[in-house]
Each structure stands twice: as structure tokens, then as C-alpha cells.
Design a protein around this motif. Structure first.
Motif, PDB file in Angstrom:
ATOM      1  N   VAL A 235      -6.183 -23.010  18.196  1.00  0.00           N
ATOM      2  CA  VAL A 235      -6.469 -22.212  19.393  1.00  0.00           C
ATOM      3  C   VAL A 235      -6.604 -20.736  19.034  1.00  0.00           C
ATOM      4  N   GLU A 236      -5.678 -20.224  18.238  1.00  0.00           N
ATOM      5  CA  GLU A 236      -5.740 -18.811  17.877  1.00  0.00           C
ATOM      6  C   GLU A 236      -6.941 -18.509  16.986  1.00  0.00           C
ATOM      7  N   MET A 237      -7.387 -19.480  16.213  1.00  0.00           N
ATOM      8  CA  MET A 237      -8.575 -19.260  15.396  1.00  0.00           C
ATOM      9  C   MET A 237      -9.823 -19.075  16.259  1.00  0.00           C
ATOM     10  N   CYS A 238      -9.795 -19.587  17.487  1.00  0.00           N
ATOM     11  CA  CYS A 238     -10.946 -19.430  18.384  1.00  0.00           C
ATOM     12  C   CYS A 238     -11.184 -17.973  18.761  1.00  0.00           C
ATOM     13  N   CYS A 239     -10.164 -17.138  18.682  1.00  0.00           N
ATOM     14  CA  CYS A 239     -10.341 -15.733  19.042  1.00  0.00           C
ATOM     15  C   CYS A 239     -10.535 -14.851  17.813  1.00  0.00           C
ATOM     16  N   GLU A 240     -10.746 -15.464  16.655  1.00  0.00           N
ATOM     17  CA  GLU A 240     -10.918 -14.674  15.436  1.00  0.00           C
ATOM     18  C   GLU A 240     -12.124 -13.736  15.511  1.00  0.00           C
ATOM     19  N   PRO A 241     -13.284 -14.157  16.052  1.00  0.00           N
ATOM     20  CA  PRO A 241     -14.410 -13.207  16.130  1.00  0.00           C
ATOM     21  C   PRO A 241     -14.099 -11.969  16.966  1.00  0.00           C
ATOM     22  N   VAL A 242     -13.526 -12.171  18.153  1.00  0.00           N
ATOM     23  CA  VAL A 242     -13.229 -11.015  19.002  1.00  0.00           C
ATOM     24  C   VAL A 242     -12.094 -10.188  18.418  1.00  0.00           C
ATOM     25  N   TYR A 243     -11.170 -10.835  17.723  1.00  0.00           N
ATOM     26  CA  TYR A 243     -10.089 -10.086  17.077  1.00  0.00           C
ATOM     27  C   TYR A 243     -10.641  -9.171  15.986  1.00  0.00           C
ATOM     28  N   LEU A 244     -11.556  -9.682  15.172  1.00  0.00           N
ATOM     29  CA  LEU A 244     -12.138  -8.864  14.112  1.00  0.00           C
ATOM     30  C   LEU A 244     -12.954  -7.709  14.692  1.00  0.00           C
ATOM     31  N   VAL A 245     -13.653  -7.968  15.781  1.00  0.00           N
ATOM     32  CA  VAL A 245     -14.413  -6.897  16.430  1.00  0.00           C
ATOM     33  C   VAL A 245     -13.470  -5.824  16.970  1.00  0.00           C
ATOM     34  N   SER A 246     -12.373  -6.252  17.566  1.00  0.00           N
ATOM     35  CA  SER A 246     -11.414  -5.273  18.092  1.00  0.00           C
ATOM     36  C   SER A 246     -10.815  -4.429  16.977  1.00  0.00           C
ATOM     37  N   GLN A 247     -10.603  -5.028  15.807  1.00  0.00           N
ATOM     38  CA  GLN A 247     -10.094  -4.264  14.679  1.00  0.00           C
ATOM     39  C   GLN A 247     -11.146  -3.300  14.142  1.00  0.00           C
TER      40      GLN A 247
ATOM     41  N   SER B  13       1.641 -19.756  24.746  1.00  0.00           N
ATOM     42  CA  SER B  13       1.473 -18.355  24.355  1.00  0.00           C
ATOM     43  C   SER B  13       0.198 -18.157  23.540  1.00  0.00           C
ATOM     44  N   ALA B  14      -0.161 -19.128  22.713  1.00  0.00           N
ATOM     45  CA  ALA B  14      -1.415 -19.026  21.959  1.00  0.00           C
ATOM     46  C   ALA B  14      -2.618 -19.048  22.897  1.00  0.00           C
ATOM     47  N   CYS B  15      -2.581 -19.900  23.909  1.00  0.00           N
ATOM     48  CA  CYS B  15      -3.684 -19.948  24.882  1.00  0.00           C
ATOM     49  C   CYS B  15      -3.793 -18.635  25.653  1.00  0.00           C
ATOM     50  N   VAL B  16      -2.658 -18.085  26.061  1.00  0.00           N
ATOM     51  CA  VAL B  16      -2.671 -16.803  26.774  1.00  0.00           C
ATOM     52  C   VAL B  16      -3.232 -15.703  25.883  1.00  0.00           C
ATOM     53  N   TYR B  17      -2.875 -15.725  24.624  1.00  0.00           N
ATOM     54  CA  TYR B  17      -3.351 -14.724  23.661  1.00  0.00           C
ATOM     55  C   TYR B  17      -4.870 -14.770  23.528  1.00  0.00           C
ATOM     56  N   VAL B  18      -5.417 -15.963  23.370  1.00  0.00           N
ATOM     57  CA  VAL B  18      -6.867 -16.113  23.207  1.00  0.00           C
ATOM     58  C   VAL B  18      -7.599 -15.744  24.495  1.00  0.00           C
ATOM     59  N   ILE B  19      -7.100 -16.231  25.618  1.00  0.00           N
ATOM     60  CA  ILE B  19      -7.739 -15.923  26.900  1.00  0.00           C
ATOM     61  C   ILE B  19      -7.715 -14.421  27.159  1.00  0.00           C
ATOM     62  N   GLY B  20      -6.633 -13.762  26.779  1.00  0.00           N
ATOM     63  CA  GLY B  20      -6.536 -12.321  26.982  1.00  0.00           C
ATOM     64  C   GLY B  20      -7.624 -11.562  26.254  1.00  0.00           C
ATOM     65  N   TYR B  21      -7.909 -11.951  25.020  1.00  0.00           N
ATOM     66  CA  TYR B  21      -8.972 -11.279  24.261  1.00  0.00           C
ATOM     67  C   TYR B  21     -10.335 -11.465  24.927  1.00  0.00           C
ATOM     68  N   TYR B  22     -10.646 -12.693  25.302  1.00  0.00           N
ATOM     69  CA  TYR B  22     -11.967 -12.948  25.868  1.00  0.00           C
ATOM     70  C   TYR B  22     -12.115 -12.324  27.255  1.00  0.00           C
ATOM     71  N   VAL B  23     -11.059 -12.331  28.042  1.00  0.00           N
ATOM     72  CA  VAL B  23     -11.129 -11.693  29.358  1.00  0.00           C
ATOM     73  C   VAL B  23     -11.335 -10.189  29.205  1.00  0.00           C
ATOM     74  N   TYR B  24     -10.622  -9.591  28.259  1.00  0.00           N
ATOM     75  CA  TYR B  24     -10.773  -8.149  28.064  1.00  0.00           C
ATOM     76  C   TYR B  24     -12.210  -7.796  27.676  1.00  0.00           C
ATOM     77  N   PHE B  25     -12.771  -8.506  26.710  1.00  0.00           N
ATOM     78  CA  PHE B  25     -14.117  -8.161  26.263  1.00  0.00           C
ATOM     79  C   PHE B  25     -15.168  -8.546  27.305  1.00  0.00           C
ATOM     80  N   TYR B  26     -14.889  -9.548  28.112  1.00  0.00           N
ATOM     81  CA  TYR B  26     -15.815  -9.856  29.204  1.00  0.00           C
ATOM     82  C   TYR B  26     -15.886  -8.686  30.184  1.00  0.00           C
TER      83      TYR B  26
END
Length: 249
Positions: free
Chosen positions: A46-58, A103-116
Motif C-alpha cells: 500500500v505504501e509503495m503505491c504513493c512512491e511517485p507522489v512521495y518522490l515528487v514531494s521530496q 495507518s498505511a492507507c491513511v498515509y497514501v490517501i493523504g498524499y493523493y488527496v493533497y496533490f489532487y
């Protein structure tokens, strides 16, 4: 684009090893051990699903976003785990599994909601500025204009036109990072692998070791973690990866 499939493969392989190759704990020590192992595997995927947006945020220095979402993840995990362990102490592994996955699902959803929301507001601001070109842009607006993504679908893997399917220069760089990651993992967590693979300590003794080890390293973590994060952000922006060290400023 291969990170998620590789994560799934490794999760299945190591999950199988932990369940059927290594010595499992006895039922009188813990229950729901199988569920606990698979919850770790699922949370990794699940957390790997947010790796693209995480790298962009960094890359674009969304420092506050990282801090906020890391804090939210810890808070969610704590608020789920604590009541369950208080009222059902015999189901500690079950409580941990639920807290880890949620918590992993909330973490991933948080990234995608923010960038949306961020991309939506950015596109609206750009559309308004096109109607009135005489209005000077602020530094924040210039940074928003440099943001190359126009929708969440841009974060998904895609084939680049007139480019080979495999960039061998980036593949070599990835292999180099992989070797560094393995070495770092062995140096920092080597004793845990020895305890797990060779059963030199009982599970109770391993738990006591983890408690003492984590408490003893708190001071070093509080001291060096901010320095590490600050150094990462600084050098990731200042160092040019395509230039030799002699040509760096």
C-alpha cells in the motif's frame, strides 16, 4: 513503474519465508501471527503505491507535507492500537495488524488527496492569470508554474515517446542505490536478522532487546535525524547528478 510489482513479489516471497521456513512463535506467546505477517506485506504494498507522489514531494520540497502526513500516520496508528491493546491485551498482534494497515492507507490517501487539491488549485490560478497577464507573479506562483503535473494521472507509469523502454543509465543508478540499501540494512539491522534466522534468542528476549535498544538510541535519533533530513534536502537540490564532482559548485 516496476517498483510496485517488485514489492508485491518480495512481499509474497518473504512473507512465505517468515511463515513456513523460519520458526514461528508458539500459540501461547502470540496469536494471529499469520495475520501479522501478511499485514506487514500488505502495508508495504500500500505504501509503495504513493512512491511517485512521495518522490515528487521530496523533489519539489514539500517539507511541511511530509512532516504532517508522517505525524498523522503515527497518530492514527497510535489511536487505533492503544484502545485495542488496552481492552483486548490477548490480541496484541491483531491490534498491531489493524493499526498498521489502516495507518498505511491513511498515509497514501493523504498524499493523493493533497496533490489532487494542489493541482486543481494550481490549474485554476493559471487559468485566471492567463486572463490578466499584467498582474506580477509572486515567488510561490512561479514555483507553482514550474510544477510539471497537471493531473493525478500524470503520476502513473507511462511510455515516453522516442525513448527506449529501459533507460540503462537510470537502471545502473537504481542498481547502485539497491546495493547501498542492502548494505545499509545489514549494517543497521544485522543483529535482528541474526536473531531471526538463527534463533539465538527467544521471542521474549528479542522483545526485551528491542526495548532496550530503542530506548538507548532515542538521544541519537533526536540529535541526528533532523541533521540527516536537512542534509538530504540540501544536497538533493545543490548537487548535479549529471556532473562530475570536480565541476560541482
Amino acid at each position: 513503474c516496476s517498483s510496485l510489482p517488485l514489492c508485491q513479489v518480495f512481499s509474497l516471497v518473504f512473507g512465505y519465508i517468515w511463515l513456513y521456513v523460519l520458526t514461528p512463535p508458539s500459540e501461547d506467546i502470540t496469536q494471529h501471527y499469520t495475520l501479522g505477517v501478511w499485514s506487514i506485506c500488505i502495508s508495504c504494498i500500500v505504501e509503495m503505491c504513493c512512491e511517485p507522489v512521495y518522490l515528487v514531494s521530496q523533489a519539489f520540497l514539500f517539507v511541511r507535507l511530509k512532516v504532517v502526513l508522517d505525524t498523522i500516520q503515527i497518530v492514527v496508528r497510535t489511536f487505533i492500537f492503544t484502545p485495542l491493546i488496552v481492552y483486548q491485551p490477548q490480541s496484541a498482534v491483531l491490534a498491531f495488524s489493524a493499526a498498521q494497515v489502516i495507518s498505511a492507507c491513511v498515509y497514501v490517501i493523504g498524499y493523493y488527496v493533497y496533490f489532487y487539491v494542489y493541482i486543481k488549485r494550481r490549474n485554476e490560478k493559471i487559468a485566471l492569470r492567463k486572463k490578466d497577464d499584467d498582474v506580477p507573479r509572486t515567488g510561490k506562483e512561479e514555483m507553482e508554474d514550474d510544477f510539471p503535473f497537471e493531473s493525478l494521472t500524470d503520476f502513473l507509469p507511462a511510455r515516453i515517446e522516442n525513448q527506449p523502454p529501459v533507460n540503462y543509465r537510470l537502471a545502473n543508478l537504481t542498481w547502485s542505490f539497491f546495493k547501498q540499501g542492502v548494505l545499509k540494512q545489514v549494517l543497521t539491522e544485522g543483529e535482528r536478522y541474526i536473531m531471526t534466522l538463527f534463533s539465538v534468542l527467544t521471542f521474549y528476549e528479542q522483545g526485551m532487546y528491542d526495548v532496550v535498544n530503542n530506548l538507548g538510541s532515542l538521544a541519537a535519533r533526536f540529535l541526528f535525524r533532523p541533521i540527516e533530513d536537512a542534509a538530504y534536502f540540501y544536497f538533493s537540490q545543490m548537487v548535479r547528478r549529471d556532473a562530475p564532482i570536480q565541476e560541482q559548485n
